[in-house]
Design an enzyme around this catalytic site. Structure first.
Site, PDB file in Angstrom:
ATOM      1  N   LYS A  17      13.957  40.523 -34.101  1.00 52.18           N
ATOM      2  CA  LYS A  17      12.829  41.470 -34.143  1.00 52.18           C
ATOM      3  C   LYS A  17      11.666  40.865 -34.933  1.00 52.18           C
ATOM      4  CE  LYS A  17      12.587  46.539 -34.271  1.00 52.18           C
ATOM      5  NZ  LYS A  17      11.439  46.857 -35.074  1.00 52.18           N
ATOM      6  N   GLY A  47      10.966  23.304 -24.286  1.00 54.74           N
ATOM      7  CA  GLY A  47      11.924  23.880 -23.333  1.00 54.74           C
ATOM      8  C   GLY A  47      12.990  24.597 -24.145  1.00 54.74           C
ATOM      9  N   GLY A  79       4.726  22.616 -33.453  1.00 52.82           N
ATOM     10  CA  GLY A  79       5.640  22.210 -32.379  1.00 52.82           C
ATOM     11  C   GLY A  79       6.942  22.979 -32.469  1.00 52.82           C
ATOM     12  N   ASP A 104      14.404  29.958 -30.518  1.00 54.20           N
ATOM     13  CA  ASP A 104      15.320  28.880 -30.108  1.00 54.20           C
ATOM     14  C   ASP A 104      16.099  28.353 -31.309  1.00 54.20           C
ATOM     15  OD1 ASP A 104      14.384  29.108 -27.515  1.00 54.20           O
ATOM     16  OD2 ASP A 104      12.776  27.668 -27.852  1.00 54.20           O
TER      17      ASP A 104
HETATM   18  O1  RIB Z   1      10.757  29.036 -26.733  1.00 52.32           O
HETATM   19  C1  RIB Z   1       9.707  28.114 -26.781  1.00 52.32           C
HETATM   20  C2  RIB Z   1       9.705  27.262 -25.555  1.00 52.32           C
HETATM   21  O2  RIB Z   1       9.416  28.073 -24.452  1.00 52.32           O
HETATM   22  C3  RIB Z   1       8.662  26.175 -25.544  1.00 52.32           C
HETATM   23  O3  RIB Z   1       9.109  24.973 -26.117  1.00 52.32           O
HETATM   24  C4  RIB Z   1       8.284  26.062 -24.077  1.00 52.32           C
HETATM   25  O4  RIB Z   1       8.660  24.852 -23.494  1.00 52.32           O
HETATM   26  C5  RIB Z   1       8.959  27.245 -23.400  1.00 52.32           C
HETATM   27  O5  RIB Z   1      10.068  26.869 -22.700  1.00 52.32           O
END
Ligand code: RIB
Length: 298
Positions: free
Chosen positions: A213, A39, A278, A245
């Site tokens: 990018k 997420g 992961g 992320d």
């Molecule tokens: O950015 C990666 C995430 O996008 C994954 O962990 C998945 O859950 C989606 O939300």
């Protein structure tokens, strides 16, 4: 270190590794199946926390095994989850992810993430007052993203928006954003411009947009409107899920640094994140990040 408030999604990632992506109608044998915490919101929270930030998360999971497991994992990372609501009669968000040769294809079923309401955010207003920076993405309802931006503004806090997955956003929301962190495709959609117009858009928003990018690193315009480029760090990639992320979590963790320095640290953190399977698997601690940067300087 900064106090980071993350408002966003919490998913269980259901990951299949294959030799190649299946074509429509094709059945393939996969090499491995794994479940990972994911997420975009939770990933960014974990990235910031591992880099030393004090992190609070606002989100929503279902009252099910995935929800309990994900909440426990966030707590184990040292993230304050008192504002993560457990919703009844709706499943925890899941992401079906195919990984092939380090690239990924993702389908997200939002589930409980879409039950996160503006009322949940107003109930957690004290967390906005306590934060240095608020970090948000687009895997929760747009009304909740807008409420997060309003609350951040009311409390005089920086609001960093990672506009992923991409949707067109209202001008009233964009005006409240302190720093926008799209990739080039998200930027093109947000500003209704051609993919190669990104330089013009960055120059028009000095120090307001950092564009990622992929293998070309990150770009932004400095206070004089001059384009600045941070190259990506070369690593051997295993799984690129969560690289963006990690970049965002690092920007929030290092909030207050000048943008060039933050972008360098965030690119390095993001590079390390892809070296393990992961979304959260390879996210570095602060010590691992600094050691990696030291090694690059030698
Ligand atoms: O950015 C990666 C995430 O996008 C994954 O962990 C998945 O859950 C989606 O939300």
């Amino acid at each position: 270190m900064n106090k980071v408030l993350v408002v966003g999604s919490i998913n269980m990632d259901l990951v299949v590794e294959t030799a190649h992506f299946p074509a429509p109608g094709e059945t393939l044998l996969g090499q491995r199946f794994s479940t990972f915490a994911g997420g975009k919101g939770a990933n960014q929270a974990v990235a910031a926390r591992r880099l030393g930030a004090q992190v609070t998360m606002i989100g929503c999971v279902g009252d099910d095994a995935f929800g309990r497991q994900l909440l426990d994992q966030l707590k184990a990372e040292g993230i304050d989850t008192r504002h993560v609501r457990v919703a009844q009669q709706i499943g925890t968000g899941v992401a079906a992810i195919t990984v092939s040769q380090a690239e990924n294809a993702i389908i997200v079923v939002p589930g409980a993430n879409h039950a996160l309401t503006p009322a949940d955010l107003y109930a957690a207003e004290a967390a906005f007052a306590a934060a240095d920076v608020v970090l948000c993405q687009l895997e929760i309802p747009l009304a909740s993203v807008e409420a997060a931006a309003k609350l951040a503004q009311q409390h005089g806090k920086a609001f960093v928006l990672n506009p992923a997955p991409a949707v067109v956003l209202p001008a009233s929301l964009l005006e409240r954003v302190t720093l926008l962190t799209p990739n080039e495709h998200e930027l093109a959609l947000l500003f209704a411009c051609a993919d190669d117009d990104w330089q013009q858009q960055l120059r028009a928003h000095p120090q307001r947009i950092v564009m990622t990018k992929g293998a070309d690193g990150a770009w932004f315009a400095d206070g004089n409107g001059q384009l600045q480029h941070q190259c990506a760090f070369r690593v051997s990639a295993v799984d690129t899920t969560g690289a963006g992320d990690t970049f965002n979590g690092a920007l929030a963790a290092f909030w207050g640094n000048d943008l060039a320095n933050s972008a360098r640290l965030a690119c390095a953190a993001s590079a390390l994140s892809v070296t393990r399977a992961g979304a959260q698997g390879g996210m570095p601690t602060r010590e691992q990040l600094l050691a990696f940067i030291d090694a690059q300087n030698k």
